[in-house]
Design a protein around this motif. Structure first.
Motif, PDB file in Angstrom:
ATOM      1  N   GLU A  11       0.831  -1.202   0.000  1.00 15.33           N
ATOM      2  CA  GLU A  11       0.000   0.000   0.000  1.00 15.33           C
ATOM      3  C   GLU A  11       0.866   1.252   0.000  1.00 15.33           C
ATOM      4  O   GLU A  11       0.590   2.220  -0.728  1.00 15.33           O
ATOM      5  CB  GLU A  11      -0.923  -0.008   1.220  1.00 15.33           C
ATOM      6  CG  GLU A  11      -1.854   1.208   1.281  1.00 15.33           C
ATOM      7  CD  GLU A  11      -2.759   1.201   2.486  1.00 15.33           C
ATOM      8  OE1 GLU A  11      -3.610   2.099   2.581  1.00 15.33           O
ATOM      9  OE2 GLU A  11      -2.616   0.297   3.337  1.00 15.33           O
ATOM     10  N   ASN A  12       1.935   1.233   0.775  1.00 14.49           N
ATOM     11  CA  ASN A  12       2.838   2.390   0.810  1.00 14.49           C
ATOM     12  C   ASN A  12       3.588   2.561  -0.508  1.00 14.49           C
ATOM     13  O   ASN A  12       3.894   3.685  -0.919  1.00 14.49           O
ATOM     14  CB  ASN A  12       3.824   2.247   1.962  1.00 14.49           C
ATOM     15  CG  ASN A  12       3.160   2.381   3.323  1.00 14.49           C
ATOM     16  OD1 ASN A  12       2.089   2.956   3.425  1.00 14.49           O
ATOM     17  ND2 ASN A  12       3.789   1.832   4.349  1.00 14.49           N
ATOM     18  N   THR A  59       2.376   1.783  -3.527  1.00 12.88           N
ATOM     19  CA  THR A  59       1.428   2.402  -4.469  1.00 12.88           C
ATOM     20  C   THR A  59       1.180   3.864  -4.106  1.00 12.88           C
ATOM     21  O   THR A  59       0.973   4.696  -4.990  1.00 12.88           O
ATOM     22  CB  THR A  59       0.100   1.632  -4.494  1.00 12.88           C
ATOM     23  OG1 THR A  59      -0.456   1.551  -3.166  1.00 12.88           O
ATOM     24  CG2 THR A  59       0.312   0.217  -5.018  1.00 12.88           C
ATOM     25  N   ASN A  60       1.238   4.187  -2.819  1.00 14.35           N
ATOM     26  CA  ASN A  60       1.083   5.583  -2.420  1.00 14.35           C
ATOM     27  C   ASN A  60       2.250   6.434  -2.930  1.00 14.35           C
ATOM     28  O   ASN A  60       2.074   7.616  -3.247  1.00 14.35           O
ATOM     29  CB  ASN A  60       0.986   5.698  -0.898  1.00 14.35           C
ATOM     30  CG  ASN A  60      -0.360   5.231  -0.370  1.00 14.35           C
ATOM     31  OD1 ASN A  60      -1.342   5.189  -1.114  1.00 14.35           O
ATOM     32  ND2 ASN A  60      -0.410   4.867   0.904  1.00 14.35           N
ATOM     33  N   MET A  61       3.457   5.848  -3.019  1.00 14.25           N
ATOM     34  CA  MET A  61       4.593   6.580  -3.584  1.00 14.25           C
ATOM     35  C   MET A  61       4.325   6.929  -5.049  1.00 14.25           C
ATOM     36  O   MET A  61       4.680   8.017  -5.514  1.00 14.25           O
ATOM     37  CB  MET A  61       5.875   5.755  -3.460  1.00 14.25           C
ATOM     38  CG  MET A  61       6.398   5.615  -2.040  1.00 14.25           C
ATOM     39  SD  MET A  61       8.118   5.003  -1.938  1.00 14.25           S
ATOM     40  CE  MET A  61       7.998   3.436  -2.795  1.00 14.25           C
ATOM     41  N   LYS A 116       1.290   7.295  -6.384  1.00 10.36           N
ATOM     42  CA  LYS A 116       0.225   8.292  -6.410  1.00 10.36           C
ATOM     43  C   LYS A 116       0.750   9.689  -6.090  1.00 10.36           C
ATOM     44  O   LYS A 116       0.288  10.680  -6.652  1.00 10.36           O
ATOM     45  CB  LYS A 116      -0.868   7.908  -5.409  1.00 10.36           C
ATOM     46  CG  LYS A 116      -1.643   6.656  -5.787  1.00 10.36           C
ATOM     47  CD  LYS A 116      -2.629   6.269  -4.691  1.00 10.36           C
ATOM     48  CE  LYS A 116      -3.360   4.978  -5.044  1.00 10.36           C
ATOM     49  NZ  LYS A 116      -4.275   4.548  -3.947  1.00 10.36           N
ATOM     50  N   SER A 117       1.746   9.763  -5.181  1.00  9.85           N
ATOM     51  CA  SER A 117       2.282  11.068  -4.791  1.00  9.85           C
ATOM     52  C   SER A 117       3.367  11.573  -5.747  1.00  9.85           C
ATOM     53  O   SER A 117       3.778  12.731  -5.661  1.00  9.85           O
ATOM     54  CB  SER A 117       2.869  10.982  -3.378  1.00  9.85           C
ATOM     55  OG  SER A 117       3.995  10.120  -3.349  1.00  9.85           O
ATOM     56  N   SER A 141       6.492  10.335  -5.942  1.00  5.40           N
ATOM     57  CA  SER A 141       7.852  10.214  -5.403  1.00  5.40           C
ATOM     58  C   SER A 141       8.654   9.121  -6.106  1.00  5.40           C
ATOM     59  O   SER A 141       9.849   8.965  -5.847  1.00  5.40           O
ATOM     60  CB  SER A 141       7.808   9.938  -3.895  1.00  5.40           C
ATOM     61  OG  SER A 141       7.082   8.765  -3.613  1.00  5.40           O
ATOM     62  N   ARG A 161      -5.865   0.622 -10.474  1.00  3.72           N
ATOM     63  CA  ARG A 161      -4.490   1.061 -10.696  1.00  3.72           C
ATOM     64  C   ARG A 161      -4.348   1.878 -11.977  1.00  3.72           C
ATOM     65  O   ARG A 161      -3.491   2.756 -12.077  1.00  3.72           O
ATOM     66  CB  ARG A 161      -3.554  -0.139 -10.743  1.00  3.72           C
ATOM     67  CG  ARG A 161      -3.425  -0.865  -9.406  1.00  3.72           C
ATOM     68  CD  ARG A 161      -2.697  -2.185  -9.544  1.00  3.72           C
ATOM     69  NE  ARG A 161      -2.595  -2.883  -8.260  1.00  3.72           N
ATOM     70  CZ  ARG A 161      -2.151  -4.107  -8.117  1.00  3.72           C
ATOM     71  NH1 ARG A 161      -1.747  -4.811  -9.189  1.00  3.72           N
ATOM     72  NH2 ARG A 161      -2.092  -4.670  -6.932  1.00  3.72           N
ATOM     73  N   TYR A 220      -4.153   5.798 -11.938  1.00  4.73           N
ATOM     74  CA  TYR A 220      -2.986   6.614 -11.622  1.00  4.73           C
ATOM     75  C   TYR A 220      -1.678   6.071 -12.215  1.00  4.73           C
ATOM     76  O   TYR A 220      -0.604   6.593 -11.933  1.00  4.73           O
ATOM     77  CB  TYR A 220      -2.833   6.767 -10.101  1.00  4.73           C
ATOM     78  CG  TYR A 220      -2.668   5.472  -9.335  1.00  4.73           C
ATOM     79  CD1 TYR A 220      -1.410   4.963  -9.034  1.00  4.73           C
ATOM     80  CD2 TYR A 220      -3.774   4.768  -8.894  1.00  4.73           C
ATOM     81  CE1 TYR A 220      -1.253   3.789  -8.318  1.00  4.73           C
ATOM     82  CE2 TYR A 220      -3.646   3.583  -8.172  1.00  4.73           C
ATOM     83  CZ  TYR A 220      -2.380   3.105  -7.889  1.00  4.73           C
ATOM     84  OH  TYR A 220      -2.249   1.939  -7.180  1.00  4.73           O
ATOM     85  N   GLN A 244      -4.797  -5.287  -1.092  1.00  3.49           N
ATOM     86  CA  GLN A 244      -4.562  -4.476  -2.285  1.00  3.49           C
ATOM     87  C   GLN A 244      -3.776  -5.190  -3.370  1.00  3.49           C
ATOM     88  O   GLN A 244      -3.444  -4.588  -4.385  1.00  3.49           O
ATOM     89  CB  GLN A 244      -3.869  -3.152  -1.921  1.00  3.49           C
ATOM     90  CG  GLN A 244      -4.724  -2.252  -1.049  1.00  3.49           C
ATOM     91  CD  GLN A 244      -4.292  -0.807  -1.082  1.00  3.49           C
ATOM     92  OE1 GLN A 244      -3.621  -0.354  -1.990  1.00  3.49           O
ATOM     93  NE2 GLN A 244      -4.709  -0.057  -0.078  1.00  3.49           N
TER      94      GLN A 244
END
Length: 420
Positions: A83-84, A86-88, A90-91, A93, A106, A109, A148
């Motif tokens: 999850e973290n 995929t958050n990278m 999305k952000s 990074s 998915r 994004y 996820q």
């Protein structure tokens, strides 16, 4: 010095010509000599951090080839959970993710390349569970999946009657099955083979294969759509022999032993001996069948006497199959729950959600845990149930595990229930 610089430029021109990069793609690469890839740190054999703290796996080997083809530096970033990761993406990074299956969520994004790895989906259960003919046979059962991941999303979308338990990683999922807390774990076949070969979960086996595949691709973040096209051209330029060597590195071909004709003749002789005693075996089998029929008649008669005794004492008897997570009982048990006798085969999930008083659910689950640890001893509990006509009743149950598998994991529990 000028000659060296000229040769480097000439090499890059020749390389990019082979890739058939557009001018925009070449400009993007010139502006991004370092590209950041996000990976899952616990997804062996595709991408993971090994015992030495190094990034390893099939996807990592592909990234090394892409580095050489594009003449760039790929910096790898990871996080504690998928999850973290995929958050990278999305952000923003990271620039792209290196190994994941395409889903509708998915695609919102990420821009996906074509799949470069493909493996079937598999089902892992306790070895005693037997063959599982596809995901449809998991309906009504509790199944572990990684939160996820593609298996989680696919089961949520298409199998409403499978009760999902979400975990953070593969080891947690396999541990749930090994301990009998879930019936099965669903994930990528190659990943499961890689994990089970280590021998940590000796009581588990791959018991079935699902009818869909994990098609793994790379995916750039939406604000860098041109990177997807660059990655695709790089993947297309990886020679087939290198692809094959990567695959064989992580999944070496099985050793094929030459035919031992001495063994063949031994088998033939044993077969002839078996045929010679076949007639004698049939005679003994008939005798054994008669004996078992007599025993079965005695058991049925004893069962009828027990049912009569329980019914007259208004005691409900129940039986929990821990593997299939189903509970059944006698007519008194069904009467306490306000059900007809024909309705008494329930999933454990329905029994917990529909018939156990909400405030007593935690107490009931703790009771089950005590029974698992009691190794065959009876455990007692008073709690409340809610019948189908919404009446709340106080009951007392006594329970014990009476059947274990070869690895001493509980697989059957029985008990008695009385309204108080």
């Amino acid at each position: 010095m000028r000659k060296i610089i000229f040769l480097i430029i000439l090499f890059k021109v020749a390389l990019f010509a082979k890739l058939d990069l557009t001018e925009a793609e070449q400009r993007w690469l010139d502006a991004h000599p370092v590209i950041i890839a996000g990976i899952d740190s616990n997804y062996a054999p595709f991408e993971f951090v090994d015992e030495k703290g190094q990034f390893a796996g099939m996807a990592i080997d592909y990234l090394k080839e892409i580095e050489k083809i594009l003449d760039v530096k790929i910096e790898i970033k990871t996080a504690k959970s998928w999850e973290n990761v995929t958050n990278m993406a999305k952000s923003g990074s990271v620039d792209f993710l290196s190994c994941l299956a395409k889903t509708q969520e998915r695609a919102k994004y990420l821009n996906f390349t074509k799949p470069y790895l493909s493996f079937p989906t598999a089902i892992v259960t306790n070895k005693t569970a037997g063959y599982v003919n596809g995901l449809k046979e998991l309906n009504g059962k509790t199944v572990a999946v990684i939160d996820q991941y593609m298996a989680n999303q696919r089961l949520e979308e298409h199998y409403d009657n499978i009760y999902l338990v979400k975990t953070q990683n593969l080891s947690q999922g396999l541990e749930l099955v090994a301990s009998g807390k879930t019936f099965a774990y669903v994930d990528n076949l190659s990943q499961l083979i890689y994990a089970l070969q280590k021998g940590t979960f000796g009581n588990l086996a791959i018991s079935g294969v699902a009818d869909y595949k994990f098609d793994y691709a790379m995916a750039s973040i939406t604000k860098e759509p041109i990177l997807r096209d660059i990655l695709q051209k790089a993947l297309d330029n990886i020679p087939s022999e290198i692809r094959q060597s990567i695959h064989c590195k992580w999944f070496p071909p099985a050793y094929q032993q030459a035919t031992d004709y001495k063994l063949v003749w031994q088998v033939v002789c044993v077969g002839m001996l078996v045929l010679g005693v076949f007639g004698c075996w049939l005679y003994l089998l008939k005798k054994e069948i008669k004996k078992r029929i007599s025993i079965e008649q005695d058991l049925n008669r004893n069962r009828e006497w027990l049912n009569c005794s329980l019914n007259s004492a208004e005691i409900g008897a129940w039986d929990l199959d821990i593997i299939s997570q189903t509970i059944s009982g006698n007519s008194v048990f069904s009467g306490i729950l306000g059900l007809e006798d024909s309705e008494i085969l329930l999933s454990m999930e329905r029994f917990k959600s529909d018939f156990i008083y909400k405030d007593d659910l935690a107490k009931f689950l703790s009771h089950l845990e005590r029974c698992f640890e009691a190794k065959g001893e009876f455990c007692a509990l008073e709690f409340r149930v809610v019948s189908s006509d919404k009446n709340t009743k106080k009951v007392e149950i006594t329970s014990k595990v009476f059947k274990y598998d070869l690895y001493q994991n509980p697989i059957r529990m029985m008990g008695f229930m009385k309204e108080i």
